[in-house]
Design a protein around this motif. Sequence first.
Motif, PDB file in Angstrom:
ATOM      1  N   ALA A   1     -10.229   7.742  -3.549  1.00 43.85           N
ATOM      2  CA  ALA A   1     -11.474   8.392  -3.967  1.00 43.85           C
ATOM      3  C   ALA A   1     -11.816   9.550  -3.025  1.00 43.85           C
ATOM      4  O   ALA A   1     -12.338  10.588  -3.451  1.00 43.85           O
ATOM      5  CB  ALA A   1     -12.606   7.378  -3.982  1.00 43.85           C
ATOM      6  N   LYS A   2     -11.487   9.379  -1.742  1.00 40.23           N
ATOM      7  CA  LYS A   2     -11.740  10.451  -0.760  1.00 40.23           C
ATOM      8  C   LYS A   2     -10.686  11.549  -0.844  1.00 40.23           C
ATOM      9  O   LYS A   2     -10.964  12.705  -0.545  1.00 40.23           O
ATOM     10  CB  LYS A   2     -11.755   9.864   0.654  1.00 40.23           C
ATOM     11  N   ASN A   3      -9.479  11.164  -1.211  1.00 39.06           N
ATOM     12  CA  ASN A   3      -8.374  12.118  -1.297  1.00 39.06           C
ATOM     13  C   ASN A   3      -7.663  11.928  -2.633  1.00 39.06           C
ATOM     14  O   ASN A   3      -6.701  11.164  -2.738  1.00 39.06           O
ATOM     15  CB  ASN A   3      -7.398  11.895  -0.139  1.00 39.06           C
ATOM     16  N   PRO A   4      -8.113  12.619  -3.684  1.00 37.80           N
ATOM     17  CA  PRO A   4      -7.548  12.408  -5.028  1.00 37.80           C
ATOM     18  C   PRO A   4      -6.044  12.645  -5.118  1.00 37.80           C
ATOM     19  O   PRO A   4      -5.402  12.161  -6.050  1.00 37.80           O
ATOM     20  CB  PRO A   4      -8.321  13.430  -5.881  1.00 37.80           C
ATOM     21  N   LYS A   5      -5.444  13.367  -4.153  1.00 37.46           N
ATOM     22  CA  LYS A   5      -3.997  13.578  -4.189  1.00 37.46           C
ATOM     23  C   LYS A   5      -3.238  12.251  -4.105  1.00 37.46           C
ATOM     24  O   LYS A   5      -2.091  12.159  -4.534  1.00 37.46           O
ATOM     25  CB  LYS A   5      -3.578  14.493  -3.042  1.00 37.46           C
ATOM     26  N   LEU A   6      -3.898  11.237  -3.515  1.00 38.16           N
ATOM     27  CA  LEU A   6      -3.237   9.944  -3.387  1.00 38.16           C
ATOM     28  C   LEU A   6      -2.975   9.291  -4.741  1.00 38.16           C
ATOM     29  O   LEU A   6      -2.065   8.482  -4.870  1.00 38.16           O
ATOM     30  CB  LEU A   6      -4.071   9.004  -2.513  1.00 38.16           C
ATOM     31  N   PHE A   7      -3.775   9.640  -5.759  1.00 40.38           N
ATOM     32  CA  PHE A   7      -3.518   9.078  -7.087  1.00 40.38           C
ATOM     33  C   PHE A   7      -2.140   9.511  -7.591  1.00 40.38           C
ATOM     34  O   PHE A   7      -1.464   8.767  -8.309  1.00 40.38           O
ATOM     35  CB  PHE A   7      -4.611   9.488  -8.071  1.00 40.38           C
ATOM     36  N   GLY A   8      -1.730  10.727  -7.207  1.00 37.62           N
ATOM     37  CA  GLY A   8      -0.398  11.186  -7.579  1.00 37.62           C
ATOM     38  C   GLY A   8       0.684  10.355  -6.928  1.00 37.62           C
ATOM     39  O   GLY A   8       1.706  10.038  -7.549  1.00 37.62           O
TER      40      GLY A   8
ATOM     41  N   GLU B   1       0.854  -1.192   0.000  1.00 39.19           N
ATOM     42  CA  GLU B   1       0.000   0.000   0.000  1.00 39.19           C
ATOM     43  C   GLU B   1       0.890   1.243   0.000  1.00 39.19           C
ATOM     44  O   GLU B   1       1.214   1.788   1.050  1.00 39.19           O
ATOM     45  CB  GLU B   1      -0.912  -0.032   1.219  1.00 39.19           C
ATOM     46  N   PRO B   2       1.320   1.700  -1.192  1.00 39.85           N
ATOM     47  CA  PRO B   2       2.365   2.734  -1.246  1.00 39.85           C
ATOM     48  C   PRO B   2       1.971   4.068  -0.624  1.00 39.85           C
ATOM     49  O   PRO B   2       2.841   4.770  -0.094  1.00 39.85           O
ATOM     50  CB  PRO B   2       2.657   2.873  -2.741  1.00 39.85           C
ATOM     51  N   ALA B   3       0.700   4.450  -0.689  1.00 39.86           N
ATOM     52  CA  ALA B   3       0.311   5.726  -0.093  1.00 39.86           C
ATOM     53  C   ALA B   3       0.501   5.673   1.428  1.00 39.86           C
ATOM     54  O   ALA B   3       0.995   6.635   2.033  1.00 39.86           O
ATOM     55  CB  ALA B   3      -1.130   6.059  -0.448  1.00 39.86           C
ATOM     56  N   TRP B   4       0.123   4.563   2.046  1.00 41.81           N
ATOM     57  CA  TRP B   4       0.320   4.406   3.494  1.00 41.81           C
ATOM     58  C   TRP B   4       1.803   4.358   3.828  1.00 41.81           C
ATOM     59  O   TRP B   4       2.266   4.957   4.802  1.00 41.81           O
ATOM     60  CB  TRP B   4      -0.372   3.131   3.977  1.00 41.81           C
ATOM     61  N   MET B   5       2.573   3.664   3.011  1.00 39.27           N
ATOM     62  CA  MET B   5       4.011   3.568   3.244  1.00 39.27           C
ATOM     63  C   MET B   5       4.666   4.947   3.175  1.00 39.27           C
ATOM     64  O   MET B   5       5.504   5.292   4.017  1.00 39.27           O
ATOM     65  CB  MET B   5       4.636   2.607   2.234  1.00 39.27           C
ATOM     66  N   ALA B   6       4.283   5.743   2.181  1.00 43.82           N
ATOM     67  CA  ALA B   6       4.848   7.089   2.060  1.00 43.82           C
ATOM     68  C   ALA B   6       4.501   7.928   3.286  1.00 43.82           C
ATOM     69  O   ALA B   6       5.344   8.689   3.797  1.00 43.82           O
ATOM     70  CB  ALA B   6       4.327   7.752   0.790  1.00 43.82           C
ATOM     71  N   GLU B   7       3.293   7.770   3.774  1.00 46.77           N
ATOM     72  CA  GLU B   7       2.863   8.491   4.968  1.00 46.77           C
ATOM     73  C   GLU B   7       3.683   8.078   6.185  1.00 46.77           C
ATOM     74  O   GLU B   7       4.127   8.918   6.981  1.00 46.77           O
ATOM     75  CB  GLU B   7       1.378   8.224   5.211  1.00 46.77           C
ATOM     76  N   LYS B   8       3.897   6.781   6.342  1.00 52.55           N
ATOM     77  CA  LYS B   8       4.659   6.295   7.502  1.00 52.55           C
ATOM     78  C   LYS B   8       6.140   6.692   7.409  1.00 52.55           C
ATOM     79  O   LYS B   8       6.778   6.964   8.434  1.00 52.55           O
ATOM     80  CB  LYS B   8       4.539   4.776   7.621  1.00 52.55           C
TER      81      LYS B   8
ATOM     82  N   GLY C   1      -8.787  -2.678  -2.275  1.00 54.95           N
ATOM     83  CA  GLY C   1     -10.054  -1.976  -2.089  1.00 54.95           C
ATOM     84  C   GLY C   1      -9.915  -0.786  -1.154  1.00 54.95           C
ATOM     85  O   GLY C   1     -10.456   0.299  -1.428  1.00 54.95           O
ATOM     86  N   ALA C   2      -9.168  -0.959  -0.063  1.00 52.27           N
ATOM     87  CA  ALA C   2      -8.972   0.138   0.880  1.00 52.27           C
ATOM     88  C   ALA C   2      -8.172   1.271   0.252  1.00 52.27           C
ATOM     89  O   ALA C   2      -8.447   2.456   0.487  1.00 52.27           O
ATOM     90  CB  ALA C   2      -8.259  -0.376   2.129  1.00 52.27           C
ATOM     91  N   THR C   3      -7.200   0.918  -0.592  1.00 52.72           N
ATOM     92  CA  THR C   3      -6.395   1.938  -1.270  1.00 52.72           C
ATOM     93  C   THR C   3      -7.254   2.752  -2.227  1.00 52.72           C
ATOM     94  O   THR C   3      -7.159   3.991  -2.282  1.00 52.72           O
ATOM     95  CB  THR C   3      -5.236   1.284  -2.033  1.00 52.72           C
TER      96      THR C   3
END
Length: 393
Positions: free
Chosen positions: A199-206, A117-124, A192-194
């Motif tokens: 969808a809630k935060n379109p910046k995550l698509f980047g 889950e790369p968005a979560w990994m980047a956040e952590k 699915g969670a990603t």
Amino acid sequence: MTTSDREFDIIIYGATGYTGRLVAEHFVRRFGSASDGPKWAMGGRNQAKLEDVRTLVGASPDTPVVVADASSREAMEAMCKRARVVISTVGPYQLYGDELVAACARTGTDYADLCGEPAWMAEKIAELHDTAKDSGARISFSSGFDSIPFDLGVLMLQDHARSKFGKPAPRVKGRVRAMKGTFSGGTAASLGATMKAAAKNPKLFGVLGNPFALTPGFEGPSQPNGMIPSYDDALGKWAAPFVMAPINTKNVHRTNFLLGFPYGEDFRYDEMMLTSPGDAGKAAANAALDMMKNPFGAKPPKPGEGPTEEERENGFYDVLFIGEYPDGETVRYAVKGRYDPGYGSTSRMLGETGLALLESDAPGGIGTPGSILGKDLVERLREHAELTFEPEG
């Protein structure tokens, strides 16, 4: 900070889940009740279920169980203070992983998971990397099929390339030549969670689309587009998009980044899956592109579901890495694994990552299997997980 006097060497957290149970089985196969094995325990939320799984996997009745709620900061910190290493199979990590990885970073406890889950990994990474550096905790995300064969495959190819040509290959292609395996409910839930989060935060698509999302402060050169089916003249086959590429490529670039760019700052990398020559191969490559939009079909597996024992035993994978130089020289390296890649092989890879962390002297921080463990993990996987790493040609 020393952790050598802690009660347990390793806690497998999430042992009642599908993949967690397989990791526990790997430990039972490796060590049985041998007194010279590591001190390991099974962790989860429910003691009765942990005890049932302990019996199911054939562990000794005196194998400890640790009951702790993943949503509780206090429970996670208390558990982490009891162990040198925590192996976590409790995903989706963006839903259930925050407190555990933060507790490991604070308490100097090494950690390995299966996160794709790369968005979560980047956040952590932004939140906890410095904390882990200070405490000495070595945090290894993506320690299964995503992304060990690819991360370590590139690492070993570049080592071979330097020995052959005196310099790393600036361009590497990862090509899955063959693979047989199935998805579990945990994988479907993570994707699915990603998608819901994006969808809630379109910046995550980047973040999801950026190959350098896990290399904060560094943007390398434009990367090849592995999402477009293409004919590979050198291999004589069509190449299709590979479903794991969006996470694997990010981890490969993070390894290069953390190790000080041994592949070069101009390094370019992509991953695709080979089909076959001719019109049939082209049709298969285009079909794979369509499948990327819905890889699990109309009825995705539920959490806790996964391949049968027979399916795990009969699975395999074969990945070829090709290093290319501007003068036309090439170098090839292959990584092959027995068992279903996502579960039969992944459980062994994750278990061996946890065991390798026990012996690592790498500095703390959020890294990758390649940056933290490197060749030491390759040797463990050769010996205990039935993976092969070898040059070709």
